[in-house]
Design a protein around this motif. Structure first.
Motif, PDB file in Angstrom:
ATOM      1  N   GLN A 122       0.842  -1.186   0.000  1.00 24.07           N
ATOM      2  CA  GLN A 122       0.000   0.000   0.000  1.00 24.07           C
ATOM      3  C   GLN A 122       0.880   1.239   0.000  1.00 24.07           C
ATOM      4  O   GLN A 122       1.983   1.221   0.549  1.00 24.07           O
ATOM      5  CB  GLN A 122      -0.877   0.062   1.251  1.00 24.07           C
ATOM      6  N   ASN A 123       0.371   2.322  -0.580  1.00 18.03           N
ATOM      7  CA  ASN A 123       1.080   3.588  -0.446  1.00 18.03           C
ATOM      8  C   ASN A 123       1.110   4.014   1.013  1.00 18.03           C
ATOM      9  O   ASN A 123       0.184   3.721   1.772  1.00 18.03           O
ATOM     10  CB  ASN A 123       0.405   4.676  -1.289  1.00 18.03           C
ATOM     11  N   GLY A 124       2.180   4.702   1.396  1.00 19.56           N
ATOM     12  CA  GLY A 124       2.338   5.111   2.779  1.00 19.56           C
ATOM     13  C   GLY A 124       1.236   6.035   3.237  1.00 19.56           C
ATOM     14  O   GLY A 124       0.697   6.831   2.457  1.00 19.56           O
ATOM     15  N   LEU A 125       0.895   5.942   4.520  1.00 21.78           N
ATOM     16  CA  LEU A 125      -0.104   6.821   5.098  1.00 21.78           C
ATOM     17  C   LEU A 125       0.550   8.024   5.764  1.00 21.78           C
ATOM     18  O   LEU A 125       0.227   9.166   5.465  1.00 21.78           O
ATOM     19  CB  LEU A 125      -0.953   6.060   6.122  1.00 21.78           C
ATOM     20  N   VAL A 126       1.488   7.765   6.660  1.00 23.48           N
ATOM     21  CA  VAL A 126       2.203   8.838   7.343  1.00 23.48           C
ATOM     22  C   VAL A 126       3.429   9.250   6.544  1.00 23.48           C
ATOM     23  O   VAL A 126       3.751  10.428   6.427  1.00 23.48           O
ATOM     24  CB  VAL A 126       2.618   8.402   8.762  1.00 23.48           C
ATOM     25  N   ILE A 127       4.130   8.267   5.970  1.00 22.75           N
ATOM     26  CA  ILE A 127       5.347   8.517   5.205  1.00 22.75           C
ATOM     27  C   ILE A 127       5.010   8.443   3.720  1.00 22.75           C
ATOM     28  O   ILE A 127       4.860   7.360   3.157  1.00 22.75           O
ATOM     29  CB  ILE A 127       6.446   7.509   5.575  1.00 22.75           C
ATOM     30  N   GLN A 128       4.855   9.590   3.116  1.00 21.19           N
ATOM     31  CA  GLN A 128       4.443   9.661   1.721  1.00 21.19           C
ATOM     32  C   GLN A 128       5.592   9.301   0.782  1.00 21.19           C
ATOM     33  O   GLN A 128       6.761   9.471   1.105  1.00 21.19           O
ATOM     34  CB  GLN A 128       3.931  11.069   1.406  1.00 21.19           C
ATOM     35  N   GLY A 129       5.236   8.794  -0.392  1.00 21.41           N
ATOM     36  CA  GLY A 129       6.235   8.459  -1.398  1.00 21.41           C
ATOM     37  C   GLY A 129       6.874   7.100  -1.197  1.00 21.41           C
ATOM     38  O   GLY A 129       7.777   6.728  -1.933  1.00 21.41           O
ATOM     39  N   LYS A 130       6.412   6.355  -0.199  1.00 18.19           N
ATOM     40  CA  LYS A 130       6.915   5.015   0.066  1.00 18.19           C
ATOM     41  C   LYS A 130       5.723   4.074   0.228  1.00 18.19           C
ATOM     42  O   LYS A 130       4.645   4.491   0.636  1.00 18.19           O
ATOM     43  CB  LYS A 130       7.741   4.982   1.354  1.00 18.19           C
ATOM     44  N   VAL A 131       5.926   2.799  -0.071  1.00 19.48           N
ATOM     45  CA  VAL A 131       4.881   1.825   0.207  1.00 19.48           C
ATOM     46  C   VAL A 131       5.047   1.309   1.628  1.00 19.48           C
ATOM     47  O   VAL A 131       6.113   1.461   2.245  1.00 19.48           O
ATOM     48  CB  VAL A 131       4.927   0.629  -0.773  1.00 19.48           C
ATOM     49  N   HIS A 132       3.993   0.719   2.145  1.00 20.98           N
ATOM     50  CA  HIS A 132       4.117  -0.058   3.371  1.00 20.98           C
ATOM     51  C   HIS A 132       3.355  -1.358   3.150  1.00 20.98           C
ATOM     52  O   HIS A 132       2.644  -1.514   2.152  1.00 20.98           O
ATOM     53  CB  HIS A 132       3.647   0.723   4.599  1.00 20.98           C
ATOM     54  N   TYR A 133       3.525  -2.313   4.054  1.00 23.50           N
ATOM     55  CA  TYR A 133       3.010  -3.655   3.821  1.00 23.50           C
ATOM     56  C   TYR A 133       1.877  -4.009   4.778  1.00 23.50           C
ATOM     57  O   TYR A 133       1.913  -3.657   5.970  1.00 23.50           O
ATOM     58  CB  TYR A 133       4.123  -4.695   4.010  1.00 23.50           C
ATOM     59  N   HIS A 134       0.897  -4.723   4.254  1.00 27.59           N
ATOM     60  CA  HIS A 134      -0.123  -5.388   5.050  1.00 27.59           C
ATOM     61  C   HIS A 134      -0.071  -6.871   4.710  1.00 27.59           C
ATOM     62  O   HIS A 134       0.027  -7.233   3.520  1.00 27.59           O
ATOM     63  CB  HIS A 134      -1.514  -4.852   4.724  1.00 27.59           C
ATOM     64  N   THR A 135      -0.147  -7.727   5.707  1.00 24.35           N
ATOM     65  CA  THR A 135      -0.168  -9.163   5.461  1.00 24.35           C
ATOM     66  C   THR A 135      -1.079  -9.832   6.487  1.00 24.35           C
ATOM     67  O   THR A 135      -1.327  -9.288   7.561  1.00 24.35           O
ATOM     68  CB  THR A 135       1.240  -9.804   5.575  1.00 24.35           C
TER      69      THR A 135
END
Length: 423
Positions: free
Chosen positions: A394-407
């Motif tokens: 997913q695109n970052g919520l707090v940190i823009q321009g980076k993805v983050h992961y959900h599993t």
């Protein structure tokens, strides 16, 4: 526990005056950080809690029960009431990936505990979960640390000054505004209540190591049925015990933002690297023809079977059947599954993996988006007779321009120890 009793417990949590609260991040016994832990000095007038037997020589599930009792023995009567809840479907399914405190999960808040109580909670998690590097207890501590990083980044962004963002976000713009993300529907922010930095009292929305909760659903025992229910933002651990054995190690939700960072002491953390690497090795091994078979028609902004989706497994399996893969690729499937299963104690993880190996020929691998697992919508699923694993970017919520992961890791027949039918 009745709804009214639950309401009273949460009111006590929200109004308790904990003496000696500190705002600095502290480390407890080399484990996870708790920002806003209390000292061992308390003005609480609650009656002493019931004392339970502890056997320091116990092994296996009995050791987990002993550690759970040792934790309970550090709590007063009111705190024990917050932890000891009924094993009901309502309580068991009350977990979330959101930073919504006790409004979406039961239990006692870590930020309300004393150092002694925290140490006992930490010991319980050590005994109950896996011992591998980057998995089990080690992974849990890293995910909790990541939430303090988020709190720090968000506080810095809000203040417009302060320490630099972590290395994973050095070139990113931090924002607390969920609408600033490129994601169309999936975010970590609860509707109408955007997260705030730091920790707070029970029920608060926000990020931070103090906003994780421990509950026992049912009474810990070596011969009864009960569940250790632990979690917070980006973490849900549900371990169900029945007749002295682990009856279920799922649902297990883990996510992380930022995906990696370097702490002030020079240590680099990447809590979900084992999960991503395993899936990446698997998808990279697929030929063009195999990838076409594995491709899903739909797109995914989040995991399909996250919180509130209990029992909603698709009726038809999709993707490429593992029996159609080469022996080498089949081993990659097992390697990809293991990092999720290893959240539970090592002996139970080994048994579960033997089961999933026996079921491998009837297991499917499916993908959506790209296979690099570095872009919004990159998604991989492993679906067998038992095992269910999802990984999504997913695109970052707090940190823009980076993805983050959900599993998420689930099991078609073993979620919550098979206690509920979800029909």
């Amino acid at each position: 526990m009745s709804r009214e009793r639950t309401r009273r417990v949460r009111m006590r949590r929200n109004t308790r005056n904990v003496a000696g609260a500190i705002t600095a991040i502290v480390l407890v016994g080399g484990g996870f950080a708790i920002a806003n832990a209390s000292t061992d000095v308390s003005t609480s007038k609650s009656a002493a809690g019931v004392q339970r037997p502890v056997d320091k020589k116990a092994t296996g599930t009995k050791a987990v029960v002993s550690a759970a009792n040792a934790f309970l023995n550090t709590l007063d009567a009111d705190q024990q009431a917050e932890v000891l809840l009924d094993l009901t479907e309502e309580n068991a399914t009350a977990w979330s990936n959101l930073p919504c405190g006790s409004t979406c999960r039961p239990g006692i808040e870590l930020g309300s505990l004393t150092d002694t109580q925290l140490a006992a909670a930490q010991q319980l998690l050590k005994v109950a979960t896996g011992t591998g590097k980057g998995s089990g207890y080690d992974q849990i501590t890293q995910i909790i640390k990541a939430d303090d990083v988020l709190a720090s980044v968000q506080a810095t962004s809000s203040a417009g000054a302060g320490p630099a963002a972590p290395s994973d976000a050095a070139s990113s713009t931090a924002s607390a505004d969920p609408s600033a993300t490129a994601s169309s529907t999936a975010t970590d922010a609860p509707t109408g209540a955007p997260p705030s930095g730091g920790t707070g009292g029970g029920g608060s929305f926000g990020y931070g190591s103090g906003l994780y909760y421990m509950a026992f659903l049912g009474t810990p025992s070596a011969d009864g049925t009960w569940q250790m229910h632990f979690g917070g933002h980006h973490l849900a651990v549900n371990l169900t015990y029945k007749k002295g054995k682990v009856a279920g190690a799922s649902p297990f939700f883990i996510g992380v933002e930022p995906t990696s960072w370097t702490a002030e002491d020079g240590t680099t953390y990447s809590p979900l690297e084992e999960q991503r690497s395993g899936m990446l090795a698997l998808t990279s091994s697929l030929s063009t023809e195999q990838l076409a078979t594995a491709k899903l028609s739909g797109t995914y902004n989040d995991v399909l079977l996250g919180p509130g989706e209990d029992g909603q497994f698709p009726e038809t399996k999709e993707g490429i059947k593992v029996s159609e893969l080469s022996p080498k690729q089949q081993k990659l499937v097992l390697k990809a599954i293991y990092p999720w299963v290893s959240n539970v104690d090592d002996a139970t993880a080994k048994k579960l993996m033997k089961t999933y190996e026996r079921e491998l020929n009837e297991t499917y691998v499916a993908v959506s988006g790209g296979t690099a697992l570095d872009t919004q919508g990159d998604y991989v699923r492993i679906d067998g007779p038992g095992v269910w694993v999802e990984f999504v970017c997913q695109n970052g919520l707090v940190i823009q321009g980076k993805v983050h992961y959900h599993t998420v890791y689930r099991d078609h027949t073993r979620d919550y120890g098979s206690e509920f039918s979800f029909s």
